[in-house]
Design an enzyme around this catalytic site. Structure first.
Site: not given
Ligand code: DGY
Length: 323
Positions: A242, A271, A289
């Site tokens: 994250r 983001e 991402h």
């Molecule tokens: C999630 O599912 O938390 C991821 O970041 C998506 O790729």
């Protein structure tokens, strides 16, 4: 009896949308753009379930919706730091996520980031595409060797273990990790991994540091200026977890002043905004991402949301309940 009404905040893979429509009365956000706070509140007020993604902020304000008709927030993604779980609980909402099905795909992407930044893949491609490549030469675009180096993992959950498997068995890397909840001893043995008691030890020892801890209050800016200064000047930082785990300004400074050799990022603080400086640094890989972005995985994630909804509306405990 009418089917439960479901609001889906972004476009889903066609096969999952079709499967969902067979069982539920589905309201899709055809624009595929983020929904406003007002629209999210309205969805909680006029539907039985809200299905957000990891990019929708389901905060206390959204969850204060009046009236509230929904009984479940069934999120499409494994991370759930975008949902205020306390606020959801206080409104009696069940919250679910989609673990397991994206582990391999996200570990593949974390390895992609590592390889790209070490071997200057993005930079090389930019050079070639811009017509500036003058041919093979012994000193051209020398990167860092990956095989045999030390990978330090901060967090040793499912995705970190899958990355460690690839790195150790595929690239002969030595694996170090730190996690307050370490994996079982047989998993650690299978990866010939070594535990360290602190983030600081990992930062000092690793050639590549990869972040795999959850986002949220406890890990906010875990990687700050002070911790970055502990890394080797030849080391690289990888983030597929994250964005807010890293203090982005501190990272930019550390990259500018060569405190570390480079960074490869798939996630960002705030983001989809990404600081211009990061976009222009050659020793930084920036991906949008893409961790779980393969067709197979995104379909499996959607099917897992469907499974959670099905259980909830059948009066059963959803498999992936997080609140
Ligand atoms: C999630 O599912 O938390 C991821 O970041 C998506 O790729």
């Amino acid at each position: 009896m009418a089917n439960p009404r479901i609001v889906v905040t972004r476009k889903w893979p066609a096969s999952v949308e079709e499967a969902l429509k067979k069982e539920f009365d589905v309201a899709l956000n055809a624009t595929d753009r983020p929904m406003t706070v007002a629209a999210l509140k309205q969805a909680l007020g006029n539907s039985d379930a809200l299905c957000p993604t990891v990019s929708d902020h389901i905060n206390a304000d959204v969850l204060s919706a009046q009236p509230l008709r929904a009984g479940i927030v069934a999120s499409y993604g494994v991370g759930f730091n975008h949902i205020d779980l306390d606020a959801a609980r206080s409104r009696g909402l069940v919250v679910t996520n989609t673990p397991d099905v994206l582990t391999d795909c996200t570990a593949d992407l974390a390895m992609t980031l590592l390889l790209m930044v070490a071997r200057r893949a993005g930079e090389g491609e930019r050079e070639l595409r811009s017509g500036h490549w003058s041919g093979w030469r012994p000193t051209h675009m020398l990167g860092a060797r990956v095989s045999g180096k030390t990978l330090g993992l901060i967090g040793m959950g499912r995705i970190a273990r899958a990355m460690a498997h690839r790195a150790h068995h595929g690239f002969g890397m030595k694996i170090l990790f730190t996690d307050p909840y370490p994996p079982p001893p047989e998993v650690i043995r299978g990866l010939a991994a070594e535990a360290r008691g602190s983030v600081e030890e990992i930062l000092r020892e690793a050639d590549f540091v990869s972040l795999h801890c959850p986002g949220g209050r406890e890990t906010h800016h875990l990687i700050n200026a002070e911790r970055l200064s502990l890394m080797k000047p030849s080391a690289f930082l990888i983030n597929s977890a994250r964005g807010d785990v890293i203090d982005q300004h501190a990272l930019i400074e550390a990259l500018k002043t060569h405190v570390i050799a480079g960074a490869a990022l798939d996630v960002y603080e705030g983001e989809p905004a990404v600081p211009e400086e990061l976009k222009h640094m050659e020793n930084v890989v920036v991906l949008p991402h893409l961790g779980s972005a393969s067709s197979e995985t995104r379909i499996a994630m959607g099917m897992r949301v469907l499974e959670n909804l099905r259980a909830f509306f059948a009066g059963k405990e959803p498999r992936d309940r997080v609140a």
